[in-house]
Each structure stands twice: as C-alpha cells, then as structure tokens.
Design a protein around this motif. Structure first.
Motif, PDB file in Angstrom:
ATOM      1  N   TYR A   1      33.129   9.376  74.462  1.00  0.00           N
ATOM      2  CA  TYR A   1      32.242   8.665  75.540  1.00  0.00           C
ATOM      3  C   TYR A   1      31.876   7.294  74.987  1.00  0.00           C
ATOM      4  CZ  TYR A   1      28.028   7.535  78.083  1.00  0.00           C
ATOM      5  OH  TYR A   1      26.895   7.161  78.871  1.00  0.00           O
ATOM      6  N   PHE A   2      31.440   7.312  73.775  1.00  0.00           N
ATOM      7  CA  PHE A   2      30.994   5.770  73.003  1.00  0.00           C
ATOM      8  C   PHE A   2      32.050   5.010  72.996  1.00  0.00           C
ATOM      9  CE2 PHE A   2      26.814   8.474  72.490  1.00  0.00           C
ATOM     10  CZ  PHE A   2      26.239   7.332  72.688  1.00  0.00           C
ATOM     11  N   GLY A   3      33.238   5.792  72.247  1.00  0.00           N
ATOM     12  CA  GLY A   3      34.265   4.911  72.193  1.00  0.00           C
ATOM     13  C   GLY A   3      35.005   3.954  73.192  1.00  0.00           C
TER      14      GLY A   3
ATOM     15  N   VAL B   1      33.549   2.951  66.694  1.00  0.00           N
ATOM     16  CA  VAL B   1      32.534   3.467  67.477  1.00  0.00           C
ATOM     17  C   VAL B   1      32.514   4.962  67.580  1.00  0.00           C
ATOM     18  CG1 VAL B   1      31.625   3.647  69.988  1.00  0.00           C
ATOM     19  CG2 VAL B   1      32.198   1.303  68.763  1.00  0.00           C
ATOM     20  N   CYS B   2      33.754   5.688  67.386  1.00  0.00           N
ATOM     21  CA  CYS B   2      33.931   6.894  67.768  1.00  0.00           C
ATOM     22  C   CYS B   2      33.414   7.585  66.283  1.00  0.00           C
ATOM     23  CB  CYS B   2      35.264   7.419  67.852  1.00  0.00           C
ATOM     24  SG  CYS B   2      36.118   7.233  69.462  1.00  0.00           S
ATOM     25  N   LEU B   3      33.783   7.036  65.227  1.00  0.00           N
ATOM     26  CA  LEU B   3      33.514   7.562  63.867  1.00  0.00           C
ATOM     27  C   LEU B   3      31.671   7.306  63.897  1.00  0.00           C
ATOM     28  CD1 LEU B   3      36.072   6.195  61.373  1.00  0.00           C
ATOM     29  CD2 LEU B   3      35.491   8.554  61.834  1.00  0.00           C
TER      30      LEU B   3
ATOM     31  N   ASN C   1      30.029  19.369  71.466  1.00  0.00           N
ATOM     32  CA  ASN C   1      29.313  18.053  71.741  1.00  0.00           C
ATOM     33  C   ASN C   1      30.121  16.750  71.105  1.00  0.00           C
ATOM     34  OD1 ASN C   1      26.911  16.018  70.975  1.00  0.00           O
ATOM     35  ND2 ASN C   1      26.342  17.502  72.682  1.00  0.00           N
ATOM     36  N   LEU C   2      30.903  17.106  69.958  1.00  0.00           N
ATOM     37  CA  LEU C   2      31.533  15.789  69.463  1.00  0.00           C
ATOM     38  C   LEU C   2      32.793  15.369  70.248  1.00  0.00           C
ATOM     39  CD1 LEU C   2      31.632  16.585  65.623  1.00  0.00           C
ATOM     40  CD2 LEU C   2      30.329  14.892  66.957  1.00  0.00           C
ATOM     41  N   LEU C   3      33.287  16.419  70.875  1.00  0.00           N
ATOM     42  CA  LEU C   3      34.565  16.275  71.814  1.00  0.00           C
ATOM     43  C   LEU C   3      34.140  15.336  73.126  1.00  0.00           C
ATOM     44  CD1 LEU C   3      36.145  19.629  71.746  1.00  0.00           C
ATOM     45  CD2 LEU C   3      37.147  17.649  70.540  1.00  0.00           C
ATOM     46  N   LYS C   4      32.803  15.278  73.122  1.00  0.00           N
ATOM     47  CA  LYS C   4      32.164  14.689  74.373  1.00  0.00           C
ATOM     48  C   LYS C   4      31.716  13.159  73.867  1.00  0.00           C
ATOM     49  CE  LYS C   4      28.217  15.043  75.882  1.00  0.00           C
ATOM     50  NZ  LYS C   4      26.778  15.231  76.525  1.00  0.00           N
ATOM     51  N   ILE C   5      31.024  13.374  72.969  1.00  0.00           N
ATOM     52  CA  ILE C   5      30.114  12.221  72.582  1.00  0.00           C
ATOM     53  C   ILE C   5      30.995  11.063  71.973  1.00  0.00           C
ATOM     54  CG2 ILE C   5      28.495  11.269  70.990  1.00  0.00           C
ATOM     55  CD1 ILE C   5      27.237  12.508  73.089  1.00  0.00           C
TER      56      ILE C   5
ATOM     57  N   THR D   1      26.630   9.911  63.529  1.00  0.00           N
ATOM     58  CA  THR D   1      25.310   9.967  64.147  1.00  0.00           C
ATOM     59  C   THR D   1      24.762  11.100  64.616  1.00  0.00           C
ATOM     60  OG1 THR D   1      25.951   8.747  65.925  1.00  0.00           O
ATOM     61  CG2 THR D   1      24.951   7.556  63.994  1.00  0.00           C
ATOM     62  N   GLN D   2      25.705  11.877  65.275  1.00  0.00           N
ATOM     63  CA  GLN D   2      25.516  12.880  66.181  1.00  0.00           C
ATOM     64  C   GLN D   2      25.370  14.165  65.447  1.00  0.00           C
ATOM     65  OE1 GLN D   2      24.824  12.976  69.386  1.00  0.00           O
ATOM     66  NE2 GLN D   2      24.859  14.967  69.759  1.00  0.00           N
ATOM     67  N   THR D   3      26.041  14.209  64.301  1.00  0.00           N
ATOM     68  CA  THR D   3      25.936  15.162  63.372  1.00  0.00           C
ATOM     69  C   THR D   3      24.731  15.058  62.454  1.00  0.00           C
ATOM     70  OG1 THR D   3      28.524  15.108  62.991  1.00  0.00           O
ATOM     71  CG2 THR D   3      27.134  16.192  61.406  1.00  0.00           C
TER      72      THR D   3
END
Length: 246
Positions: free
Chosen positions: A184-186, A113-115, A177-181, A120-122
């Motif tokens: 969070y999803f993971g 999920v983190c990957l 943003n990645l450090l949060k997203i 997807t965020q990128t």
C-alpha cells in the motif's frame, strides 16, 4: 516551524513533524476507524449495527461521545516509533545505495518505502493490537464485542494479552497486516514520486520523467510560472527575429 533559515530540517525535527502529522490526522479520523472495527467484528447473523451512520449514532447514544475515541491514546503514542523507524530505514538505505533520495529509481523508491513500512509497522504493531481490542470491546455488544481478553484500560489490556498469549501475542496478525501495509505504502509513494517527476518534466526542470537528470541551462531556483514566462519570452523573440538570441 521545524526548518532553519535555509529551509533545512534536522533528523529529529523530521521525526517530530511526522509524529505530529500522524497524531493530528489520527485524532480527526479516529471515530471512523473505531466504527470500521466494530462493523468488522460484529456478528453478521445478528448485527448490532446496520451501517456507518447507524453505528455512529448507536455508539454515541449508548456509550457517549468519548467512546468514539476509545484507544486513541495508543495510536498517538505509536506515532513516535512509526516515524522514527521510517526515518531510520530511509537513512540507512540512502547510505547503502550511496545516493540522495531524489536520484533513486522507481523500483528503488518502491523497495525503500515497502521496507520502511514493514519496519515501522512491526515496531508499532503492539499499540495497534491493543487499540483494536479496545475499539471492539463494548458492554453493549454480545460477548463484549468478541474480544478474547477482558481488561479495564490500555495498560491492563497489554498485561492481559501478555498473560494469556505471551509477549508474541502483541504481534498476532502482523503478517496479514504487512501484506496490506507494505505494498500500500510502496504503491502510494512510488506513484507520488512518479507524478512529481512528470510535473518537473512538464515544467522543464528535468530531461525525462523517468529520472531526476536536470535540464542543462535551467535555473532550478525559478518558480514554474517564472520558467514558463521565460520560455514564452525567448519563443516570442525567436519568432520576431531570425537572428539567434542569447
């Protein structure tokens, strides 16, 4: 709507379903997202808004109802690469780990999920960048909301960012943003998977909440209520008679 007679859903149907779900949830909650951005970027020494309700009423009175949805089209468009990238990562990780998703361990689910969230965020982050600038910009705020480029619409915003900062300017702030997203999803989906296993274990479908190993002799097509009634029936039979029951 998207499943066949057997309850299966194709990859493209999954992308469409995920995209539509993201679009609907975004449209419903978008005014609060815009207000959050305005509260973040305002000058705290001379604040224009005193809080959530004051910001909502002020924006509505000064700029109109549609101002609460400024930039929403970019979020709707960005839902497609977000869903497509998520499915792409899931499919490839299943091939790499050589197993169905319901047999992954908790660390594997967390990593997957983190990957997926990072990819997807990128992919969709340029839409997020433009959306935030459109949310922050307002002629009623000091310095037009403090945005570093001035624009007349979504397409012009893309153009002005690339002109002033280059193509990579569309990804400014991605690392934070990645450090949060990603975590969070993971954490969210790992917790979801673990809670699902606990429910399956409590209803007698699996042997342990730490794995998806099925309980021998249990018809997996039974509903939880049917399974509980069946267990109660056999338990009652055993109490009434000492003879072994089938």
């Amino acid at each position: 709507m998207f499943t066949d007679d057997l309850g299966h859903i194709s990859q493209w149907s999954s992308i469409m379903a995920g995209s539509l779900a993201g679009m609907v949830s975004t449209i419903v909650t978008y005014p609060t997202d815009l207000i959050k951005t305005r509260l973040i970027v305002q000058n705290m020494l001379e604040p224009s808004y005193r809080g959530l309700l004051h910001a909502f009423s002020t924006i509505y009175q000064q700029e109109g109802f549609l101002a609460l949805y400024r930039g929403v089209s970019l979020t709707v468009v960005g839902a497609l690469p977000f869903s497509a990238g998520s499915l792409l990562v899931h499919m490839n990780l299943e091939k790499i780990w050589n197993g169905p998703r319901d047999q992954f361990s908790l660390p594997q689910n967390f990593a997957k999920v983190c990957l997926a969230a990072a990819v997807t965020q990128t992919l969709s982050f340029p839409f997020e960048t433009v959306k935030r600038k459109m949310q922050a910009q307002s002629p009623y705020l000091p310095h037009s909301g403090g945005v570093d480029v001035h624009f007349s619409g979504a397409v012009d915003c893309f153009r002005q960012i690339v002109k002033a900062q280059g193509i990579l300017g569309l990804w400014n702030g991605l690392t934070a943003n990645l450090l949060k997203i990603a975590p969070y999803f993971g954490i969210m989906f790992s917790t979801f998977e673990f809670c699902k296993r606990i429910c399956l274990y409590q209803n007698g479908y699996i042997l342990s909440p730490l794995s998806y190993k099925l309980t021998p002799g249990v018809d997996q097509s039974l509903q939880p209520q049917e399974l509980r009634e069946l267990k109660k029936f056999f338990k009652t039979r055993k109490l009434k008679s000492k003879k072994p029951t089938l």
